[in-house]
Design an enzyme around this catalytic site. Structure first.
Site, PDB file in Angstrom:
ATOM      1  N   GLU A   1       5.317 -36.072  53.534  1.00 20.18           N
ATOM      2  CA  GLU A   1       4.972 -35.202  52.401  1.00 20.18           C
ATOM      3  C   GLU A   1       4.531 -36.046  51.211  1.00 20.18           C
ATOM      4  OE1 GLU A   1       4.752 -31.782  52.150  1.00 20.18           O
ATOM      5  OE2 GLU A   1       3.813 -32.585  50.357  1.00 20.18           O
TER       6      GLU A   1
ATOM      7  N   CYS B   1      12.104 -40.607  44.517  1.00 22.09           N
ATOM      8  CA  CYS B   1      11.306 -41.222  45.587  1.00 22.09           C
ATOM      9  C   CYS B   1      10.971 -42.694  45.372  1.00 22.09           C
ATOM     10  CB  CYS B   1      10.032 -40.429  45.798  1.00 22.09           C
ATOM     11  SG  CYS B   1      10.357 -38.841  46.570  1.00 22.09           S
TER      12      CYS B   1
HETATM   13  P1  NAD Z   1      16.668 -32.474  48.331  1.00 23.18           P
HETATM   14  O1  NAD Z   1      17.948 -33.198  48.216  1.00 23.18           O
HETATM   15  O2  NAD Z   1      16.098 -31.784  47.127  1.00 23.18           O
HETATM   16  O3  NAD Z   1      16.783 -31.362  49.476  1.00 23.18           O
HETATM   17  C1  NAD Z   1      17.386 -31.557  50.707  1.00 23.18           C
HETATM   18  C2  NAD Z   1      17.986 -30.220  51.166  1.00 23.18           C
HETATM   19  O4  NAD Z   1      18.431 -30.355  52.500  1.00 23.18           O
HETATM   20  C3  NAD Z   1      19.193 -29.774  50.347  1.00 23.18           C
HETATM   21  O5  NAD Z   1      18.975 -28.459  49.875  1.00 23.18           O
HETATM   22  C4  NAD Z   1      20.358 -29.833  51.338  1.00 23.18           C
HETATM   23  O6  NAD Z   1      21.347 -28.843  51.099  1.00 23.18           O
HETATM   24  C5  NAD Z   1      19.634 -29.592  52.658  1.00 23.18           C
HETATM   25  N1  NAD Z   1      20.328 -30.073  53.856  1.00 23.18           N
HETATM   26  C6  NAD Z   1      21.001 -31.237  54.059  1.00 23.18           C
HETATM   27  N2  NAD Z   1      21.457 -31.307  55.326  1.00 23.18           N
HETATM   28  C7  NAD Z   1      21.046 -30.177  55.944  1.00 23.18           C
HETATM   29  C8  NAD Z   1      21.188 -29.664  57.267  1.00 23.18           C
HETATM   30  N3  NAD Z   1      21.843 -30.353  58.205  1.00 23.18           N
HETATM   31  N4  NAD Z   1      20.657 -28.470  57.546  1.00 23.18           N
HETATM   32  C9  NAD Z   1      19.993 -27.771  56.604  1.00 23.18           C
HETATM   33  N5  NAD Z   1      19.817 -28.201  55.332  1.00 23.18           N
HETATM   34  C10 NAD Z   1      20.336 -29.385  55.014  1.00 23.18           C
HETATM   35  O7  NAD Z   1      15.608 -33.506  48.905  1.00 23.18           O
HETATM   36  P2  NAD Z   1      14.026 -33.538  48.643  1.00 23.18           P
HETATM   37  O8  NAD Z   1      13.741 -34.142  47.324  1.00 23.18           O
HETATM   38  O9  NAD Z   1      13.436 -32.218  48.981  1.00 23.18           O
HETATM   39  O10 NAD Z   1      13.585 -34.625  49.732  1.00 23.18           O
HETATM   40  C11 NAD Z   1      13.574 -34.322  51.116  1.00 23.18           C
HETATM   41  C12 NAD Z   1      12.842 -35.425  51.849  1.00 23.18           C
HETATM   42  O11 NAD Z   1      11.470 -35.432  51.431  1.00 23.18           O
HETATM   43  C13 NAD Z   1      13.359 -36.829  51.561  1.00 23.18           C
HETATM   44  O12 NAD Z   1      13.219 -37.603  52.712  1.00 23.18           O
HETATM   45  C14 NAD Z   1      12.424 -37.333  50.476  1.00 23.18           C
HETATM   46  O13 NAD Z   1      12.331 -38.732  50.469  1.00 23.18           O
HETATM   47  C15 NAD Z   1      11.113 -36.712  50.899  1.00 23.18           C
HETATM   48  N6  NAD Z   1      10.162 -36.489  49.815  1.00 23.18           N
HETATM   49  C16 NAD Z   1      10.575 -36.047  48.604  1.00 23.18           C
HETATM   50  C17 NAD Z   1       9.640 -35.799  47.597  1.00 23.18           C
HETATM   51  C18 NAD Z   1      10.060 -35.316  46.243  1.00 23.18           C
HETATM   52  O14 NAD Z   1       9.236 -35.367  45.319  1.00 23.18           O
HETATM   53  N7  NAD Z   1      11.286 -34.857  46.047  1.00 23.18           N
HETATM   54  C19 NAD Z   1       8.268 -36.015  47.852  1.00 23.18           C
HETATM   55  C20 NAD Z   1       7.881 -36.441  49.120  1.00 23.18           C
HETATM   56  C21 NAD Z   1       8.834 -36.683  50.093  1.00 23.18           C
END
Ligand code: NAD
Length: 437
Positions: free
Chosen positions: A154, A267
């Site tokens: 992403e 990130c």
């Molecule tokens: P986040 O912490 O905001 O969200 C993660 C979600 O996953 C939480 O709501 C949590 O409750 C849920 N979760 C955890 N374990 C779970 C399970 N077993 N089943 C169902 N839900 C579960 O994280 P994010 O910022 O959305 O990042 C997610 C991934 O995307 C990471 O690897 C991050 O590096 C990547 N990413 C993030 C961004 C960004 O800008 N935040 C951009 C690109 C990529």
């Protein structure tokens, strides 16, 4: 197409809502019941421009729903996106436990073919590990299913996440020769590729590396400007002119070439460290990436030290901007958290303002910081104002009014938002980045 998005945080929620907006039938799954309840009521759990409207529209149309149970999402699901967090372990490797849990839970309950897509940022080789874990469980269950694991990293940016998802620069898909998965991804992304957003297919390993490489490169560009900002401060020169002069070269470009207090957020810091850990694992030195991190740490420390040099203790300090960047309420690795700790430790009195992140900050600092609903109100009686996040509202501040409101005259501009001459013409002392004193 019926799809599931597991993990409805910053990435999963935006992806789920936008896939529904593109006409797919989407179930968002999250283990956080409070989150699922709020989302099911059409309330966004994060601040992201335009998201709540997309969320509500698609809940109403019936194309989007949320659940805490993965098993609710599996029937008829053809593609499952894993978008759970991959935070750093103590040694900065990515903590993949949540990703593997989703793999295992999927494999335990699945009764039909499905494409498993890693949207979370994961180190090279993780897709292979996921595929092996799923295959082992299916074999144990004596079920014969086709469950390829592919990579679709992403690239959305918090603050413009909806726009980025609906109008991506590129869609990267890593598949190791699975025709079914490729056709499925082609079909899924057709609403975007039809209007010329490029989809690029490559090997799973390449796609996994592209994500870390992109973030590390952008972070390196920021650190490059920050490294030179120190040289400008010491040797004379203005980093704004230097980066302007560099950025006009088409090969370099002006974006991400701004000096400031350095990158933060969920990130860049994590991915810069994780890429070094990946290098260590494969015995490949990541010198440039290490230097990127060192410059970033040094830049933040230098800025904080400057504030302390002027106000060693017990002053009234106003902090403008708490989120790690504008248009988000995300505080993960925000410089504001370190600054507030430092100001509290040195006995300063702190008043703060941020357009959307104050509620989140109260979870870290409930009593030691006074939160105000207006930037000038926050600056009332301040010896110093420190700008940490370049929200638009700060750009438009009447600097003469600010001077009248403050007790002191020092403005520390951590994002080089203001023109030094204008600040000084208003009777304030300007402390920007990358200009000699
Ligand atoms: P986040 O912490 O905001 O969200 C993660 C979600 O996953 C939480 O709501 C949590 O409750 C849920 N979760 C955890 N374990 C779970 C399970 N077993 N089943 C169902 N839900 C579960 O994280 P994010 O910022 O959305 O990042 C997610 C991934 O995307 C990471 O690897 C991050 O590096 C990547 N990413 C993030 C961004 C960004 O800008 N935040 C951009 C690109 C990529």
């Amino acid at each position: 197409m019926k799809i599931a998005v597991v993990g409805t945080g910053y990435v999963g929620l935006v992806s789920a809502a936008c896939f529904a907006e593109l006409g797919h039938e989407v179930i968002g799954v999250d283990i956080d019941a409070a989150k699922v309840k709020m989302l099911s009521q059409g309330k966004s759990t994060i601040y992201e421009p335009g998201l709540e409207e997309v969320l509500q529209r698609n809940l109403k149309s019936g194309r989007l729903s949320f659940t805490t149970k993965l098993t609710d999402a599996l029937p008829d699901c053809r593609v499952l996106f894993c978008a759970v967090a991959t935070p750093p372990n103590e040694d900065y490797t990515a903590d993949l436990r949540a990703v593997f849990t989703v793999c295992e839970e999927t494999a335990k309950h699945l009764d039909h073919d499905l494409v498993f897509v890693n949207k979370s940022t994961v180190p090279v080789g993780t897709g292979k590990e996921c595929e092996e874990k799923i295959a082992a469980i299916l074999e144990e269950r004596k079920v014969k299913l086709h469950v390829p694991v592919i990579s679709n990293p992403e690239f959305l940016r918090e603050g413009t996440a909806v726009q980025d998802t609906l109008h991506p620069d590129r869609i990267i898909v890593g598949i190791n020769g699975d025709g079914v998965a490729q056709r499925m991804m082609d079909e899924l992304y057709l609403p975007l590729t039809r209007v010329k957003h490029p989809i690029v297919f490559m090997s799973r390993e390449s796609a996994e590396i592209v994500k870390y490489a992109s973030n590390a490169f952008l972070a390196a560009k920021i650190s490059f400007a920050n490294m030179l900002s120190e040289l400008c401060e010491v040797a004379g020169g203005s980093i704004r002119d230097v980066t302007k002069g560099m950025g006009l070269d088409e090969r370099i470009g002006p974006r991400f070439l701004h000096a400031g207090i350095g990158y933060g957020g969920s990130c860049f810091p994590k991915d810069v460290k994780a890429l070094q850990a990946i290098g260590r694992k494969h015995d490949v030195p990541m010198h440039l990436i290490r230097a990127t991190q060192d410059v970033n740490d040094r830049q933040r420390e230098r800025f904080f030290q400057r504030i302390l040099n002027h106000f060693p203790r017990e002053a009234n300090v106003c902090v403008w901007g708490l989120s790690f960047k504008p248009n988000t309420d995300d505080l993960r690795e925000a410089p504001s958290i370190d600054l507030l700790h430092m100001l509290i430790a040195t006995g300063h009195t702190i008043r703060a303002y941020d357009p959307v992140a104050m509620e989140n900050m109260k979870k870290y600092f409930s009593k030691s910081v006074t939160y105000l609903s207006d930037p000038l109100e926050a600056a009332k009686g301040a010896d110093a104002v420190v700008l940490l996040t370049e929200w638009d509202i700060f750009r438009g501040i009447d600097l003469r009014q600010l001077k009248k409101t403050m007790k002191g005259r020092d403005l520390f501009d951590g994002r080089n938002v203001y023109e030094p001459k204008e600040v000084e013409a208003a009777g304030l002392n300007y402390h920007g980045i990358g200009i000699s004193a």
